[in-house]
Design an enzyme around this catalytic site. Structure first.
Site, PDB file in Angstrom:
ATOM      1  N   CYS A 189     -12.705  -0.257  24.943  1.00 21.08           N
ATOM      2  CA  CYS A 189     -12.147   1.065  25.246  1.00 21.08           C
ATOM      3  C   CYS A 189     -13.188   2.154  24.968  1.00 21.08           C
ATOM      4  CB  CYS A 189     -10.885   1.306  24.419  1.00 21.08           C
ATOM      5  SG  CYS A 189     -11.203   1.605  22.667  1.00 21.08           S
ATOM      6  N   CYS A 205       0.875  -1.175   0.000  1.00 17.35           N
ATOM      7  CA  CYS A 205       0.000   0.000   0.000  1.00 17.35           C
ATOM      8  C   CYS A 205       0.913   1.226   0.000  1.00 17.35           C
ATOM      9  CB  CYS A 205      -0.857  -0.035   1.265  1.00 17.35           C
ATOM     10  SG  CYS A 205      -1.709   1.509   1.658  1.00 17.35           S
ATOM     11  N   HIS A 206       0.382   2.336  -0.483  1.00 21.29           N
ATOM     12  CA  HIS A 206       1.223   3.540  -0.536  1.00 21.29           C
ATOM     13  C   HIS A 206       1.729   3.948   0.854  1.00 21.29           C
ATOM     14  CE1 HIS A 206       2.313   6.478  -3.704  1.00 21.29           C
ATOM     15  NE2 HIS A 206       2.834   7.031  -2.630  1.00 21.29           N
ATOM     16  N   THR A 207       0.992   3.594   1.898  1.00 21.34           N
ATOM     17  CA  THR A 207       1.419   3.970   3.258  1.00 21.34           C
ATOM     18  C   THR A 207       2.737   3.285   3.635  1.00 21.34           C
ATOM     19  OG1 THR A 207      -0.887   4.316   3.842  1.00 21.34           O
ATOM     20  CG2 THR A 207       0.659   4.119   5.670  1.00 21.34           C
ATOM     21  N   CYS A 224     -14.115   2.374  21.234  1.00 19.50           N
ATOM     22  CA  CYS A 224     -14.978   1.286  20.758  1.00 19.50           C
ATOM     23  C   CYS A 224     -16.388   1.425  21.321  1.00 19.50           C
ATOM     24  CB  CYS A 224     -14.393  -0.072  21.162  1.00 19.50           C
ATOM     25  SG  CYS A 224     -12.948  -0.544  20.184  1.00 19.50           S
ATOM     26  N   CYS A 282      -6.659  -3.333   3.806  1.00 14.31           N
ATOM     27  CA  CYS A 282      -6.487  -1.869   3.818  1.00 14.31           C
ATOM     28  C   CYS A 282      -7.173  -1.153   2.664  1.00 14.31           C
ATOM     29  CB  CYS A 282      -5.009  -1.472   3.868  1.00 14.31           C
ATOM     30  SG  CYS A 282      -4.825   0.324   3.968  1.00 14.31           S
ATOM     31  N   ARG A 336      -2.471  -2.648  -7.276  1.00 14.98           N
ATOM     32  CA  ARG A 336      -1.908  -3.427  -6.180  1.00 14.98           C
ATOM     33  C   ARG A 336      -1.006  -4.535  -6.717  1.00 14.98           C
ATOM     34  NH1 ARG A 336      -2.589   0.225  -3.002  1.00 14.98           N
ATOM     35  NH2 ARG A 336      -3.606  -0.010  -0.966  1.00 14.98           N
ATOM     36  N   ARG A 368      -3.032   1.166  20.465  1.00 16.94           N
ATOM     37  CA  ARG A 368      -2.494   2.176  19.548  1.00 16.94           C
ATOM     38  C   ARG A 368      -1.175   2.784  20.034  1.00 16.94           C
ATOM     39  NH1 ARG A 368      -0.353   4.630  16.478  1.00 16.94           N
ATOM     40  NH2 ARG A 368      -1.038   6.024  14.809  1.00 16.94           N
ATOM     41  N   CYS A 379     -11.198  -3.498  20.112  1.00 15.55           N
ATOM     42  CA  CYS A 379     -11.217  -4.276  21.364  1.00 15.55           C
ATOM     43  C   CYS A 379     -12.638  -4.407  21.902  1.00 15.55           C
ATOM     44  CB  CYS A 379     -10.294  -3.654  22.406  1.00 15.55           C
ATOM     45  SG  CYS A 379     -10.946  -2.151  23.187  1.00 15.55           S
ATOM     46  N   HIS A 420       1.107  -4.067   5.803  1.00  7.99           N
ATOM     47  CA  HIS A 420      -0.111  -4.077   6.622  1.00  7.99           C
ATOM     48  C   HIS A 420      -1.354  -4.513   5.855  1.00  7.99           C
ATOM     49  CE1 HIS A 420      -0.075  -0.179   4.607  1.00  7.99           C
ATOM     50  NE2 HIS A 420      -1.386  -0.156   4.757  1.00  7.99           N
ATOM     51  N   GLU A 421      -1.182  -5.033   4.615  1.00  7.90           N
ATOM     52  CA  GLU A 421      -2.369  -5.424   3.820  1.00  7.90           C
ATOM     53  C   GLU A 421      -2.174  -6.889   3.444  1.00  7.90           C
ATOM     54  OE1 GLU A 421      -3.873  -2.346   1.010  1.00  7.90           O
ATOM     55  OE2 GLU A 421      -3.924  -3.957  -0.459  1.00  7.90           O
ATOM     56  N   CYS A 473      -9.643   2.543  17.714  1.00  6.21           N
ATOM     57  CA  CYS A 473      -9.620   1.804  18.986  1.00  6.21           C
ATOM     58  C   CYS A 473      -8.378   2.249  19.745  1.00  6.21           C
ATOM     59  CB  CYS A 473      -9.570   0.306  18.711  1.00  6.21           C
ATOM     60  SG  CYS A 473      -9.209  -0.708  20.169  1.00  6.21           S
TER      61      CYS A 473
HETATM   62  N1  LIG Z   1      -6.805   6.995   5.581  1.00  7.90           N
HETATM   63  C1  LIG Z   1      -6.571   5.701   5.457  1.00  7.90           C
HETATM   64  O1  LIG Z   1      -7.072   4.880   6.230  1.00  7.90           O
HETATM   65  C2  LIG Z   1      -5.706   5.217   4.358  1.00  7.90           C
HETATM   66  C3  LIG Z   1      -4.928   6.098   3.648  1.00  7.90           C
HETATM   67  N2  LIG Z   1      -4.147   5.654   2.610  1.00  7.90           N
HETATM   68  C4  LIG Z   1      -3.445   6.682   1.866  1.00  7.90           C
HETATM   69  O2  LIG Z   1      -4.184   6.901   0.682  1.00  7.90           O
HETATM   70  C5  LIG Z   1      -3.313   7.330  -0.368  1.00  7.90           C
HETATM   71  C6  LIG Z   1      -3.490   6.437  -1.566  1.00  7.90           C
HETATM   72  O3  LIG Z   1      -3.013   5.142  -1.312  1.00  7.90           O
HETATM   73  P1  LIG Z   1      -2.937   4.078  -2.500  1.00  7.90           P
HETATM   74  O4  LIG Z   1      -4.251   4.015  -3.208  1.00  7.90           O
HETATM   75  O5  LIG Z   1      -2.326   2.871  -1.928  1.00  7.90           O
HETATM   76  O6  LIG Z   1      -1.907   4.799  -3.472  1.00  7.90           O
HETATM   77  P2  LIG Z   1      -1.558   4.483  -4.989  1.00  7.90           P
HETATM   78  O7  LIG Z   1      -0.082   4.604  -5.121  1.00  7.90           O
HETATM   79  O8  LIG Z   1      -2.226   3.214  -5.450  1.00  7.90           O
HETATM   80  O9  LIG Z   1      -2.246   5.686  -5.783  1.00  7.90           O
HETATM   81  C7  LIG Z   1      -1.849   7.028  -5.683  1.00  7.90           C
HETATM   82  C8  LIG Z   1      -2.317   7.738  -6.961  1.00  7.90           C
HETATM   83  O10 LIG Z   1      -2.134   9.150  -6.810  1.00  7.90           O
HETATM   84  C9  LIG Z   1      -1.820   9.685  -8.085  1.00  7.90           C
HETATM   85  N3  LIG Z   1      -1.268  11.035  -7.885  1.00  7.90           N
HETATM   86  C10 LIG Z   1      -0.094  11.368  -7.291  1.00  7.90           C
HETATM   87  N4  LIG Z   1       0.040  12.724  -7.246  1.00  7.90           N
HETATM   88  C11 LIG Z   1      -1.082  13.270  -7.808  1.00  7.90           C
HETATM   89  C12 LIG Z   1      -1.555  14.616  -8.036  1.00  7.90           C
HETATM   90  N5  LIG Z   1      -0.828  15.685  -7.665  1.00  7.90           N
HETATM   91  N6  LIG Z   1      -2.778  14.779  -8.617  1.00  7.90           N
HETATM   92  C13 LIG Z   1      -3.520  13.714  -8.987  1.00  7.90           C
HETATM   93  N7  LIG Z   1      -3.116  12.406  -8.796  1.00  7.90           N
HETATM   94  C14 LIG Z   1      -1.926  12.194  -8.209  1.00  7.90           C
HETATM   95  C15 LIG Z   1      -0.883   8.648  -8.661  1.00  7.90           C
HETATM   96  O11 LIG Z   1      -0.774   8.762 -10.069  1.00  7.90           O
HETATM   97  C16 LIG Z   1      -1.585   7.339  -8.232  1.00  7.90           C
HETATM   98  O12 LIG Z   1      -2.549   6.912  -9.199  1.00  7.90           O
HETATM   99  C17 LIG Z   1      -1.914   7.312   0.244  1.00  7.90           C
HETATM  100  O13 LIG Z   1      -1.644   8.607   0.753  1.00  7.90           O
HETATM  101  C18 LIG Z   1      -2.045   6.338   1.405  1.00  7.90           C
HETATM  102  O14 LIG Z   1      -1.079   6.567   2.387  1.00  7.90           O
HETATM  103  C19 LIG Z   1      -4.146   4.357   2.206  1.00  7.90           C
HETATM  104  C20 LIG Z   1      -4.906   3.453   2.878  1.00  7.90           C
HETATM  105  C21 LIG Z   1      -5.687   3.789   4.043  1.00  7.90           C
HETATM  106  N1  LIG Z   2       1.958   7.235  11.330  1.00  8.27           N
HETATM  107  C1  LIG Z   2       1.255   8.015  10.396  1.00  8.27           C
HETATM  108  C2  LIG Z   2      -0.221   7.716  10.491  1.00  8.27           C
HETATM  109  C3  LIG Z   2      -0.706   7.451   9.143  1.00  8.27           C
HETATM  110  C4  LIG Z   2      -2.197   7.209   9.107  1.00  8.27           C
HETATM  111  O1  LIG Z   2      -2.969   8.130   9.208  1.00  8.27           O
HETATM  112  N2  LIG Z   2      -2.592   5.954   8.943  1.00  8.27           N
HETATM  113  C5  LIG Z   2      -3.969   5.597   8.682  1.00  8.27           C
HETATM  114  C6  LIG Z   2      -3.979   4.330   7.986  1.00  8.27           C
HETATM  115  S1  LIG Z   2      -3.091   4.413   6.479  1.00  8.27           S
HETATM  116  C7  LIG Z   2      -3.164   2.922   5.852  1.00  8.27           C
HETATM  117  O2  LIG Z   2      -2.653   2.642   4.826  1.00  8.27           O
HETATM  118  C8  LIG Z   2      -4.764   5.430   9.959  1.00  8.27           C
HETATM  119  O3  LIG Z   2      -5.508   4.489  10.154  1.00  8.27           O
HETATM  120  N3  LIG Z   2      -4.681   6.380  10.841  1.00  8.27           N
HETATM  121  C9  LIG Z   2      -5.287   6.311  12.114  1.00  8.27           C
HETATM  122  C10 LIG Z   2      -4.299   5.850  13.136  1.00  8.27           C
HETATM  123  O4  LIG Z   2      -4.685   5.599  14.273  1.00  8.27           O
HETATM  124  O5  LIG Z   2      -3.101   5.759  12.791  1.00  8.27           O
HETATM  125  C11 LIG Z   2       1.479   9.496  10.613  1.00  8.27           C
HETATM  126  O6  LIG Z   2       1.636   9.904  11.766  1.00  8.27           O
HETATM  127  O7  LIG Z   2       1.485  10.207   9.607  1.00  8.27           O
HETATM  128 ZN   LIG Z   3      -2.730   0.839   3.618  1.00  5.78          ZN
HETATM  129 ZN   LIG Z   4     -11.077  -0.430  21.558  1.00  8.26          ZN
END
Ligand SMILES: NC(=O)C1=CN([C@@H]2O[C@H](COP(=O)(O)OP(=O)(O)OC[C@H]3O[C@@H](n4cnc5c(N)ncnc54)[C@H](O)[C@@H]3O)[C@@H](O)[C@H]2O)C=CC1
Ligand SMILES: N[C@@H](CCC(=O)N[C@@H](CSC=O)C(=O)NCC(=O)O)C(=O)O
Ligand SMILES: [Zn+2]
Ligand SMILES: [Zn+2]
Length: 367
Positions: free
Chosen positions: A102, A47-49, A105, A177, A360, A117, A99, A69-70, A113
């Protein structure tokens, strides 16, 4: 040979320093302690993270560590007090724990949760604040409480979702993820109504997983455009992209999602929303020190700015449900897997992520 209670030596990709190629090492994985589960990881996606933390821009990034993590795998053994899974169960490790006890939750207001963490944020296990991974006695940090770039990992029991053993692990690993994050951002966080106009900033996996009716996809990688019917490339416009979108959509979109982690795109995503009701959801993870900004007037005039983690899904209770939805062909997963490689090829997999055209890449951990 029975491995329960023994240290397991296995292969893992170790990140020794930010941005330095990962190296495949023989690592020692200690047996699970009280409230812990040791999992044989069969498949993990990138994943990009993972790339973000590896880059050194994550304020919680610690080295040396085992990223990832995926993933999906099979429980090898459990520590004392673990009641909800047993050896042989098919599972998905969940970086967002659940959990059930907490205050988070119990609130019913969030999927975050609080139980483990603080420990997962500093790369250790809760019970003794130590790592279960080492190389010849030198500890390696855990990552996101999952560390799935290892053939075996140890996680907290509150971070394990037990799934249908009939589910193909090489596919459903994505439900750890990216796909739930995209789906949940639409279903749980924004609660997009049918017929809404939606702008998705980027067509990566998280962005594309947001299946909605009227979708405007914005990306700088034109190889991704074949996956959507309406798209914009910001590089092909002189005006700010938010202005282009407002002009195209009679005043702006109903919902927008930023899935890149770029704070200037986050601003565009908010400002392309319709006055009075448009909602923008931040999904992308931005680097340490980055801050979002806009004119407060954007919010005064009714736009809403929100964020989402794991799409708002409660992990242990809802990941098994998402697996069932996949098995019933109600949600897509296979479409996001563009590449499959072996663990030894992990650096190539990261190169593919950065080259474009890749959604992916799934790594087979024992080939
Ligand atoms: N909030 C959450 O729970 C989660 C957050 N993330 C975050 O979500 C984001 C995406 O993750 P993935 O889909 O795995 O990434 P990915 O690498 O599959 O896709 C990223 C896309 O962004 C595009 N891109 C980059 N710069 C750009 C711009 N300036 N304008 C338009 N498009 C642009 C790239 O061409 C690519 O298609 C990452 O920042 C990742 O860390 C990922 C999973 C969970
Ligand atoms: N350590 C990072 C935190 C990044 C972040 O926000 N992670 C997401 C999941 S991203 C998955 O690919 C998240 O679930 N955040 C909530 C959490 O509790 O971490 C930073 O500090 O930037
Ligand atoms: Zn992820
Ligand atoms: Zn909890």
């Amino acid at each position: 040979m029975a491995t329960q209670g023994q240290v397991i030596t296995c292969k893992a990709a170790v990140a020794w320093e930010p941005n330095k190629p990962l190296t495949i090492e023989d690592v020692q994985v200690a047996p699970p302690q009280n409230g812990e589960v040791r999992i044989k990881i069969l498949y993990t996606a990138l994943c990009h993270t993972d790339a973000y933390t590896w880059s050194g821009k994550d304020p919680e990034g610690l080295f040396p560590c085992i990223l990832g993590h995926e993933a999906a795998g099979i429980v090898e053994s459990v520590g004392e007090g673990v009641t909800e899974v047993q050896p042989g169960d098919h599972v998905i490790p969940c970086y967002q724990a659940e959990c059930g006890e907490c205050k988070f939750c119990k609130s019913g207001k969030t999927n975050l949760c609080g139980k483990v963490r603080a420990a997962t944020g500093v790369g250790v296990m809760l019970s003794d604040r130590k790592s279960r991974f080492s190389i010849n006695g030198k500890p390696l940090y855990h990552f996101m409480g999952t560390s799935t770039f290892s053939q075996y990992t140890v996680v907290h029991d509150v971070s394990v979702a037990k799934i249908d053993p009939k589910a193909p692990l090489e596919k459903v690993c994505l439900l750890g993820c990216g796909v739930p994050t995209g789906l949940g951002a639409v279903w749980n966080t924004a609660k997009v109504e049918p017929g809404s106009i939606v702008a998705i900033f980027d067509l990566g996996t998280v962005g594309l997983a947001q299946r909605v009716q009227k979708l405007l996809g914005i990306d700088i990688d034109s190889k991704k455009f074949e996956r959507v019917t309406e798209f914009l490339n910001p590089k092909e416009h002189d005006k700010p992209i938010q202005q282009v979108i407002v002009d195209l959509t009679d005043g702006g979109v109903d919902y927008s999602f930023e899935c890149i982690g770029n704070v200037s795109v986050m601003r565009s995503a908010l400002e392309c929303c319709h006055k009075g009701w448009g909602t923008s959801v931040i999904v992308g993870v931005a680097a340490s020190g980055e801050e979002i900004c806009t004119r407060p007037f954007q919010l005064v005039t009714g736009r809403v700015w929100k964020g989402t983690a794991f799409g708002g899904f409660k992990s242990r209770s809802q990941v098994p449900w998402l697996v069932e939805k996949y098995m019933n062909k109600e949600i897509k997963v296979d479409e996001y897997i563009t590449h499959s490689l072996a663990l030894a090829e992990i650096n190539k997999a990261f190169d593919l992520m950065h080259e474009g055209g890749c959604l992916r890449c799934v790594l087979a951990m024992h080939e």
